[in-house]
Design an enzyme around this catalytic site. Structure first.
Site, PDB file in Angstrom:
ATOM      1  N   CYS A   1       0.844  -1.201   0.000  1.00 28.13           N
ATOM      2  CA  CYS A   1       0.000   0.000   0.000  1.00 28.13           C
ATOM      3  C   CYS A   1       0.878   1.250   0.000  1.00 28.13           C
ATOM      4  O   CYS A   1       1.562   1.554   0.968  1.00 28.13           O
ATOM      5  CB  CYS A   1      -0.913  -0.076   1.220  1.00 28.13           C
ATOM      6  SG  CYS A   1      -1.458   1.494   1.882  1.00 28.13           S
TER       7      CYS A   1
ATOM      8  N   CYS B   1       0.495   3.937   2.649  1.00 28.09           N
ATOM      9  CA  CYS B   1       0.988   3.469   3.956  1.00 28.09           C
ATOM     10  C   CYS B   1       2.468   3.832   4.130  1.00 28.09           C
ATOM     11  O   CYS B   1       2.935   4.075   5.236  1.00 28.09           O
ATOM     12  CB  CYS B   1       0.823   1.962   4.094  1.00 28.09           C
ATOM     13  SG  CYS B   1      -0.887   1.422   4.060  1.00 28.09           S
TER      14      CYS B   1
END
Lengths: 105, 304
Positions: free
Chosen positions: A30, A33
């Site tokens: 991700c 993230c």
């Protein structure tokens, strides 16, 4: 407290049970993230004894992520004595996280 | 005083950084809200020339950055919150810090649009997502909807079939803006269903999304569909709010540049990439205009 604790399903509940804990739910695939990570590390450096700062790779803590109804990452949840008191979805800046920790004292 | 400050690190900003750094302008690059830009959430990039095999958007942007770093571009995390013109130079605010520069290259790109219904915000992160590659894995063996008819929507739908039981593409009109090759990939995928021309009127659920009410845009018929996830891929809006007092923008907010140049309406301010591109919105175009912005900035500095 300067470092970010790494939690999994084995020690998650135990860690958040008492006091104030900020948990960053993330995963290596991700991209946003990857931006949240350093922000949370910054919080860990500044927070002192006000809160524990932790991160959870949702791959390694599927049970915790599932029980909390996490459907998007990064999600940052602030727990007080085991109960979620604030939740942030998407990349969240240090200022917002710090003031949430202050409010939870 | 900096010579060149580049705002944004998508293909446009980083290409400008490579060119400006090679011209020895020692550009300062401010990473912006999404380091790497929109591409970092692309699972596979198949249309960037020079990469015959698919490469992940994150990996591709890492290579762009490496190249800029190699020539001496400096990077700062964070975003610019305000810009002011001052005696032919510019002042940029980044947090509490002020940066002075002779030229500004705006490469802030565009931000994903959200569904214009109140229940979308309520369920954001609770089943509603703007990032299939980030959140797809939470929907293993579940039913999901993808909203949109462009390339992103098709790519998201195809990616989500790895996890989801079914993927339903909901789009408001018959015409799909996506490239035929992407539409064909989606059409031939047995897990993908279509609801066209329908729109989402309401998202339902208690804590998490459990369904959506859809309306047929021609007949007005409404229908409730059970689903666990809704992925929104309905396009992007240019991130130009903090620049609108400084440079001319069109009605949609895209910065206006002079034809075949990166010059904006303000001297010393250049724009490149999706922030000034209402038409193509491609990584390779952004990279090309990033190069133009750096060369234009270089020429401007030399003439001053």
């Amino acid at each position: 407290m300067a470092s970010v604790l790494e939690l999994d399903d084995g020690n998650f509940s135990e860690t958040i049970k008492t006091g104030v804990t900020l948990v960053d739910f993330w995963a290596p695939w991700c991209a946003p993230c990857m931006m949240q990570g350093p922000i949370v590390e910054g919080v860990a450096k500044k927070v002192g004894s006000k809160a524990k700062i932790a991160k959870v790779n949702v791959d390694e803590a599927q049970q915790a992520a599932n029980e909390l109804g996490i459907r998007a990452i990064p999600t940052v949840i602030l727990f007080k004595d085991g109960k979620p008191v604030q939740q942030f979805v998407g990349v969240t800046q240090e200022k917002a996280l710090m003031s949430a920790i202050d409010e939870a004292q | 005083m900096e010579d060149v400050v580049i705002i944004g690190t998508g293909p446009a900003g980083l290409s400008a950084a490579v060119y400006a750094a090679r011209a020895d302008l020692k550009p300062l690059v401010i990473e912006g809200t999404t380091p790497g830009g929109q591409l970092v959430v692309s699972y596979e990039v198949e249309n960037y020339p020079g990469f015959p095999e698919p490469i992940s958007g994150m990996d591709l942007m890492e290579l762009f950055k490496k190249q800029a770093v190699r020539f001496g571009a400096k990077f700062l995390a964070g975003d610019v919150t305000a810009v002011k013109a001052l005696d032919g130079d510019y002042l940029l605010n980044r947090g509490t810090e002020t940066i002075e520069t002779r030229t500004v290259i705006i490469a802030t790109g565009a931000l994903a649009r959200r569904l214009p219904i109140p229940s979308e915000a309520k369920f954001y992160g609770k089943g509603v997502s703007g990032c299939a590659t980030c959140d797809g894995a939470f929907f293993r063996n579940r039913d999901v909807i993808v909203v949109g008819g462009g390339n992103t929507a098709m790519e998201d739908a195809i990616f989500l079939t790895r996890f989801a039981k079914t993927v339903t593409i909901v789009h408001r009109r018959e015409y799909l803006r996506a490239a035929p090759i992407e539409v064909e990939k989606a059409r031939s995928n047995p897990k993908i269903q279509w609801m066209i021309p329908w729109v989402i009127e309401e998202i339902t659920g208690d804590q998490l999304v459990t369904g959506a009410t859809l309306r047929h845009t021609e007949t007005g018929e409404t229908r409730h569909v059970a689903c666990d996830g809704i992925f929104v891929a309905i396009g992007h809006d240019p991130q130009t709010e903090i620049f609108r007092h400084l440079v001319k923008c069109d009605k949609q907010g895209f910065i206006k540049v002079q034809p075949w140049s990166a010059h904006t309406s303000a001297l010393g301010v250049f724009a490149c990439g999706d922030v000034c591109d209402p038409v193509y919105k491609q990584a390779v175009v952004a990279a090309g205009t990033g190069c133009m912005a750096a060369l234009d900035a270089q020429k401007y500095l030399e003439s001053k």
